[in-house]
Motif scaffolding. Sequence first.
Motif, PDB file in Angstrom:
ATOM      1  N   PRO A   1       0.844  -1.369   0.288  1.00 13.17           N
ATOM      2  CA  PRO A   1       0.032  -0.157  -0.294  1.00 13.17           C
ATOM      3  C   PRO A   1       0.945   1.312   0.272  1.00 13.17           C
ATOM      4  CG  PRO A   1      -1.387  -1.551   1.670  1.00 13.17           C
ATOM      5  CD  PRO A   1       0.581  -1.957   1.646  1.00 13.17           C
ATOM      6  N   ASN A   2       2.077   0.872   1.000  1.00 13.42           N
ATOM      7  CA  ASN A   2       2.796   2.520   0.987  1.00 13.42           C
ATOM      8  C   ASN A   2       4.162   1.886   0.764  1.00 13.42           C
ATOM      9  OD1 ASN A   2       4.898   4.823   1.632  1.00 13.42           O
ATOM     10  ND2 ASN A   2       2.525   5.011   2.746  1.00 13.42           N
ATOM     11  N   ILE A   3       5.084   2.082  -0.468  1.00  8.73           N
ATOM     12  CA  ILE A   3       6.645   1.694  -0.793  1.00  8.73           C
ATOM     13  C   ILE A   3       7.438   3.006   0.146  1.00  8.73           C
ATOM     14  CG2 ILE A   3       6.614   3.440  -2.530  1.00  8.73           C
ATOM     15  CD1 ILE A   3       8.360   0.874  -3.534  1.00  8.73           C
ATOM     16  N   LEU A   4       7.157   3.891   0.850  1.00  9.33           N
ATOM     17  CA  LEU A   4       8.037   4.431   1.643  1.00  9.33           C
ATOM     18  C   LEU A   4       7.838   4.185   2.654  1.00  9.33           C
ATOM     19  CD1 LEU A   4       7.113   7.883   0.021  1.00  9.33           C
ATOM     20  CD2 LEU A   4       8.865   6.265  -0.229  1.00  9.33           C
ATOM     21  N   SER A   5       7.089   2.751   3.670  1.00 10.29           N
ATOM     22  CA  SER A   5       6.605   2.395   4.384  1.00 10.29           C
ATOM     23  C   SER A   5       6.778   1.027   4.863  1.00 10.29           C
ATOM     24  CB  SER A   5       5.234   3.217   5.252  1.00 10.29           C
ATOM     25  OG  SER A   5       4.835   2.481   4.961  1.00 10.29           O
ATOM     26  N   PHE A   6       7.307   0.306   3.247  1.00 10.10           N
ATOM     27  CA  PHE A   6       7.366  -1.011   3.713  1.00 10.10           C
ATOM     28  C   PHE A   6       8.782  -1.433   4.186  1.00 10.10           C
ATOM     29  CE2 PHE A   6       7.601  -4.773   1.295  1.00 10.10           C
ATOM     30  CZ  PHE A   6       6.749  -5.490   1.459  1.00 10.10           C
ATOM     31  N   ASP A   7       8.650  -2.833   4.254  1.00  8.80           N
ATOM     32  CA  ASP A   7      10.471  -3.307   4.836  1.00  8.80           C
ATOM     33  C   ASP A   7      11.148  -3.723   3.141  1.00  8.80           C
ATOM     34  OD1 ASP A   7      12.710  -4.621   5.427  1.00  8.80           O
ATOM     35  OD2 ASP A   7      11.583  -5.554   6.997  1.00  8.80           O
ATOM     36  N   LEU A   8      11.309  -2.990   2.616  1.00 15.52           N
ATOM     37  CA  LEU A   8      12.003  -3.701   1.282  1.00 15.52           C
ATOM     38  C   LEU A   8      13.048  -5.343   1.651  1.00 15.52           C
ATOM     39  CD1 LEU A   8      12.283  -0.902  -0.917  1.00 15.52           C
ATOM     40  CD2 LEU A   8      10.500  -2.041  -0.565  1.00 15.52           C
ATOM     41  N   GLN A   9      13.120  -5.587   2.825  1.00 19.30           N
ATOM     42  CA  GLN A   9      14.485  -6.680   2.847  1.00 19.30           C
ATOM     43  C   GLN A   9      13.365  -7.768   3.733  1.00 19.30           C
ATOM     44  OE1 GLN A   9      17.267  -6.432   3.618  1.00 19.30           O
ATOM     45  NE2 GLN A   9      17.329  -3.912   3.165  1.00 19.30           N
ATOM     46  N   LYS A  10      12.093  -8.120   3.207  1.00 14.37           N
ATOM     47  CA  LYS A  10      11.338  -8.703   3.506  1.00 14.37           C
ATOM     48  C   LYS A  10      10.842  -9.659   1.736  1.00 14.37           C
ATOM     49  CE  LYS A  10       8.585  -7.842   7.306  1.00 14.37           C
ATOM     50  NZ  LYS A  10       7.499  -7.754   7.453  1.00 14.37           N
TER      51      LYS A  10
END
Length: 218
Positions: free
Chosen positions: A105-114
């Motif tokens: 929903p929000n790439i700025l708050s999503f943990d890309l490491q997952k």
Amino acid sequence: MKIWTADYSLRTVDSLNAKVQNKSRSGFLLKIEFEKDLIGFADCFPWPEFGHESLEEQKETLRRGEPTDLLTQSLKFAKKDALARKNKKSLIVDASIVKNHLLIPNILSFDLQKIPGYIESGYTHTKIKMGRDLIKETKTLKYLCENFIGPLKLRLDFNNSLSLSEAKSWLKDVGDWLFKSLDFIEDLFPYEGDQWEQVRSEFGIDLALDWGGDPLES
């Protein structure tokens, strides 16, 4: 026919997309007695941002016996539910698991490491909501593509937050690193058939229509 309603509200962890910043959403449940021993249930959950009448307007049309298009669908679902209950039949005809995409929903708050973990678990596509802060989102999206994307295909949803000129300018800037991982872009800008075809041809990408425009228009 007798109708009962019950209000409810849902609260999201983050804003839903570029057009809907309010984290609290409201709807109402419907219990409808079409006739004796024929009772069904449904739901009405309007999105005024995308053209639906407000919650109170939905209720008022129900009181007048002149339901909106959205409520008309709810009534049809309730009737289908009522008939299934009366005949003791399940409306779930296929119990197999539906393949779905990973929603961000929000790439700025999503943990890309997952992301690698999601790929290992079987996800092949991810849908990312865009348009709240496009400069920061684009920077993060580029980082995702260059470091974590792997075999994932991207579905970007802009909720019509850009104009045609803004969309073309953005596509020119991101093509080198984005297009090879792109599945499609949804509602990049408000639907106009000729303009959408122009963008598809110029950039060689697929566009998907969700909101706006006549879905039957060629």
